[in-house]
Design a protein around this motif. Structure first.
Motif, PDB file in Angstrom:
ATOM      1  N   UNK A 176       0.840  -1.200   0.000  1.00 26.56           N
ATOM      2  CA  UNK A 176       0.000   0.000   0.000  1.00 26.56           C
ATOM      3  C   UNK A 176       0.874   1.248   0.000  1.00 26.56           C
ATOM      4  N   UNK A 177       0.290   2.364  -0.331  1.00 23.47           N
ATOM      5  CA  UNK A 177       1.033   3.613  -0.418  1.00 23.47           C
ATOM      6  C   UNK A 177       0.308   4.726   0.329  1.00 23.47           C
ATOM      7  N   UNK A 178       1.014   5.838   0.524  1.00 24.73           N
ATOM      8  CA  UNK A 178       0.434   7.023   1.127  1.00 24.73           C
ATOM      9  C   UNK A 178       0.018   8.016   0.053  1.00 24.73           C
ATOM     10  N   UNK A 179      -0.871   8.915   0.436  1.00 23.79           N
ATOM     11  CA  UNK A 179      -1.437   9.875  -0.517  1.00 23.79           C
ATOM     12  C   UNK A 179      -1.545  11.227   0.172  1.00 23.79           C
ATOM     13  N   UNK A 180      -1.011  12.272  -0.491  1.00 17.73           N
ATOM     14  CA  UNK A 180      -1.103  13.642   0.020  1.00 17.73           C
ATOM     15  C   UNK A 180      -1.497  14.565  -1.109  1.00 17.73           C
ATOM     16  N   UNK A 181      -2.466  15.430  -0.853  1.00 17.60           N
ATOM     17  CA  UNK A 181      -2.851  16.438  -1.834  1.00 17.60           C
ATOM     18  C   UNK A 181      -3.123  17.761  -1.154  1.00 17.60           C
ATOM     19  N   UNK A 182      -2.689  18.836  -1.787  1.00 14.88           N
ATOM     20  CA  UNK A 182      -2.896  20.173  -1.229  1.00 14.88           C
ATOM     21  C   UNK A 182      -3.684  21.039  -2.201  1.00 14.88           C
ATOM     22  N   UNK A 183      -4.624  21.811  -1.696  1.00 11.23           N
ATOM     23  CA  UNK A 183      -5.423  22.747  -2.484  1.00 11.23           C
ATOM     24  C   UNK A 183      -6.221  21.980  -3.544  1.00 11.23           C
ATOM     25  N   UNK A 184      -5.988  22.238  -4.834  1.00 12.81           N
ATOM     26  CA  UNK A 184      -6.679  21.447  -5.855  1.00 12.81           C
ATOM     27  C   UNK A 184      -6.353  19.968  -5.705  1.00 12.81           C
ATOM     28  N   UNK A 185      -5.121  19.673  -5.257  1.00  9.22           N
ATOM     29  CA  UNK A 185      -4.753  18.287  -4.984  1.00  9.22           C
ATOM     30  C   UNK A 185      -5.521  17.707  -3.815  1.00  9.22           C
ATOM     31  N   UNK A 186      -5.858  18.551  -2.835  1.00  6.22           N
ATOM     32  CA  UNK A 186      -6.700  18.102  -1.736  1.00  6.22           C
ATOM     33  C   UNK A 186      -8.107  17.786  -2.210  1.00  6.22           C
ATOM     34  N   UNK A 187      -8.601  18.568  -3.169  1.00  9.41           N
ATOM     35  CA  UNK A 187      -9.890  18.250  -3.784  1.00  9.41           C
ATOM     36  C   UNK A 187      -9.808  16.900  -4.492  1.00  9.41           C
TER      37      UNK A 187
ATOM     38  N   UNK B 234      -4.336   2.097  -0.397  1.00 11.91           N
ATOM     39  CA  UNK B 234      -3.914   3.314   0.299  1.00 11.91           C
ATOM     40  C   UNK B 234      -3.851   3.073   1.800  1.00 11.91           C
ATOM     41  N   UNK B 235      -2.678   3.314   2.393  1.00 13.05           N
ATOM     42  CA  UNK B 235      -2.474   3.131   3.820  1.00 13.05           C
ATOM     43  C   UNK B 235      -2.825   4.386   4.607  1.00 13.05           C
ATOM     44  N   UNK B 236      -2.588   5.544   4.033  1.00 11.65           N
ATOM     45  CA  UNK B 236      -2.869   6.815   4.703  1.00 11.65           C
ATOM     46  C   UNK B 236      -3.143   7.852   3.630  1.00 11.65           C
ATOM     47  N   UNK B 237      -4.105   8.734   3.887  1.00 15.64           N
ATOM     48  CA  UNK B 237      -4.450   9.771   2.914  1.00 15.64           C
ATOM     49  C   UNK B 237      -4.686  11.081   3.638  1.00 15.64           C
TER      50      UNK B 237
ATOM     51  N   UNK C 222     -16.814   6.536   4.912  1.00  9.31           N
ATOM     52  CA  UNK C 222     -16.790   7.084   6.265  1.00  9.31           C
ATOM     53  C   UNK C 222     -15.919   6.253   7.191  1.00  9.31           C
ATOM     54  N   UNK C 223     -15.760   4.978   6.875  1.00 12.16           N
ATOM     55  CA  UNK C 223     -14.943   4.080   7.697  1.00 12.16           C
ATOM     56  C   UNK C 223     -13.471   4.102   7.305  1.00 12.16           C
ATOM     57  N   UNK C 224     -13.124   4.864   6.262  1.00  9.29           N
ATOM     58  CA  UNK C 224     -11.729   4.954   5.830  1.00  9.29           C
ATOM     59  C   UNK C 224     -11.026   6.060   6.625  1.00  9.29           C
ATOM     60  N   UNK C 225      -9.782   5.837   7.096  1.00  6.17           N
ATOM     61  CA  UNK C 225      -9.097   6.819   7.944  1.00  6.17           C
ATOM     62  C   UNK C 225      -8.520   8.008   7.166  1.00  6.17           C
ATOM     63  N   UNK C 226      -9.386   8.859   6.697  1.00  7.46           N
ATOM     64  CA  UNK C 226      -8.975  10.075   5.991  1.00  7.46           C
ATOM     65  C   UNK C 226      -8.559  11.142   6.993  1.00  7.46           C
ATOM     66  N   UNK C 227      -7.436  11.814   6.713  1.00  3.20           N
ATOM     67  CA  UNK C 227      -7.019  12.974   7.498  1.00  3.20           C
ATOM     68  C   UNK C 227      -7.277  14.237   6.688  1.00  3.20           C
ATOM     69  N   UNK C 228      -8.063  15.124   7.252  1.00  7.97           N
ATOM     70  CA  UNK C 228      -8.341  16.428   6.661  1.00  7.97           C
ATOM     71  C   UNK C 228      -7.434  17.431   7.367  1.00  7.97           C
ATOM     72  N   UNK C 229      -6.635  18.167   6.611  1.00  8.62           N
ATOM     73  CA  UNK C 229      -5.758  19.163   7.221  1.00  8.62           C
ATOM     74  C   UNK C 229      -6.190  20.553   6.779  1.00  8.62           C
ATOM     75  N   UNK C 230      -6.167  21.477   7.733  1.00  3.92           N
ATOM     76  CA  UNK C 230      -6.625  22.839   7.449  1.00  3.92           C
ATOM     77  C   UNK C 230      -5.708  23.837   8.135  1.00  3.92           C
ATOM     78  N   UNK C 231      -5.122  24.735   7.364  1.00  2.00           N
ATOM     79  CA  UNK C 231      -4.351  25.821   7.946  1.00  2.00           C
ATOM     80  C   UNK C 231      -5.280  26.815   8.614  1.00  2.00           C
ATOM     81  N   UNK C 232      -5.007  27.156   9.845  1.00  4.28           N
ATOM     82  CA  UNK C 232      -5.923  28.054  10.568  1.00  4.28           C
ATOM     83  C   UNK C 232      -5.975  29.443   9.949  1.00  4.28           C
TER      84      UNK C 232
END
Length: 282
Positions: free
Chosen positions: A129-140, A154-157, A192-202
């Motif tokens: 499995x692999x990891x996945x990171x996307x920012x801005x349009x990539x986050x979409x 996917x192990x982590x997203x 909903x059961x997939x461990x998605x991490x949502x990151x947000x700059x304050x």
């Protein structure tokens, strides 16, 4: 099949023209950051850039982390000439410009999965499995991709600072929700059961500039990107309660950071390294 070995031929940065089998004649570019101690068991991270289509920059954001995090990072660049505008990238090419649905084989969401399979076939990775990171349009791109499956490998997203979200709601039409798509209630439970991490700059609260999604349907999700990330989590919580499923998502606020791909990559690196390390040990 394109020889992918140049991506790991030497430590540091490299770039390689690439063509996905479903998109012949529509070139992509792979930008890799290889750690010094790479071997085929090294975890793999696929990175999705923002609206600037600047895969090289995002590779460089991760180049500073690959040794400490023990991972091979590959940024997939979607050139504007090959994959124009948001329909082909942010929204995964589900529909053509006229609104006609494209077959699943033509969804750009499958490109990363097929790339990972080629990395496995060529012996560049032995990981499952692999990891996945996307920012801005990539986050979409990342969170919408997960909404339609593509999760088995996917192990982590991490979806960071996305401008809009496909809310986990079948009564809201795509692309602001998952209505009028093939997604079923069963699919929604799995998402909903997939461990998605949502990151947000304050500090990701700027609403000026031509790339901020400011249309009426986007503004219903919240006044800023930061607010929309929290709205996405709340929508997931509400959907999980309705469907009686435990929500595996989490939201990580990144203090004092705005719409900055480098700083959000810095914040995501230890989280992703930890998750990939635990996945390798399982």
């Amino acid at each position: 099949m394109i020889d992918l070995s140049p991506l790991v031929a030497a430590p540091g940065a490299s770039s390689l023209p690439y063509s996905d089998p479903a998109f012949a004649g529509r070139p992509l570019v792979l930008h890799a950051a290889r750690p010094r101690q790479w071997h085929p068991a090294t975890p793999v991270l696929l990175v999705h850039h923002g609206v600037g289509r600047n895969g090289r920059d995002y590779r460089d954001y991760w180049l500073r982390h690959v040794d400490a995090a023990n991972l091979l990072a590959i940024a997939i660049e979607f050139p504007e000439a090959s994959f124009p505008q948001y329909l082909c990238y942010n929204f995964g090419n589900l529909h053509a410009a006229g609104g006609m649905a494209n077959p699943r084989r033509q969804w750009t969401f499958g490109i990363g999965t097929r790339l990972f399979e080629q990395l496995r076939e060529q012996g560049i990775t032995s990981t499952d499995r692999y990891g996945l990171f996307g920012h801005s349009a990539g986050g979409q791109f990342v969170h919408r991709m997960l909404s339609f499956g593509y999760r088995d490998r996917i192990a982590v997203a991490v979806s960071a600072n996305a401008g809009t979200y496909a809310m986990p709601d079948l009564s809201t039409a795509w692309p602001w929700g998952l209505g009028v798509t093939e997604v079923s209630t069963t699919d929604l439970r799995a998402l909903l059961a997939f461990p998605l991490t949502i990151m947000a700059g304050t500090e990701d609260t700027k609403t000026t500039g031509r790339f901020f999604p400011g249309g009426p349907k986007s503004m219903r999700q919240g006044p800023t990107r930061h607010a929309r990330a929290h709205a996405y989590l709340r929508s997931g919580q509400q959907a999980a309660a309705r469907l009686s499923v435990a929500l595996a998502w989490r939201l990580v606020d990144v203090p004092d950071v705005g719409h900055d791909g480098r700083l959000m990559s810095d914040a995501a690196a230890p989280l992703i390294a930890d998750a990939l390390g635990r996945d390798a040990d399982r």
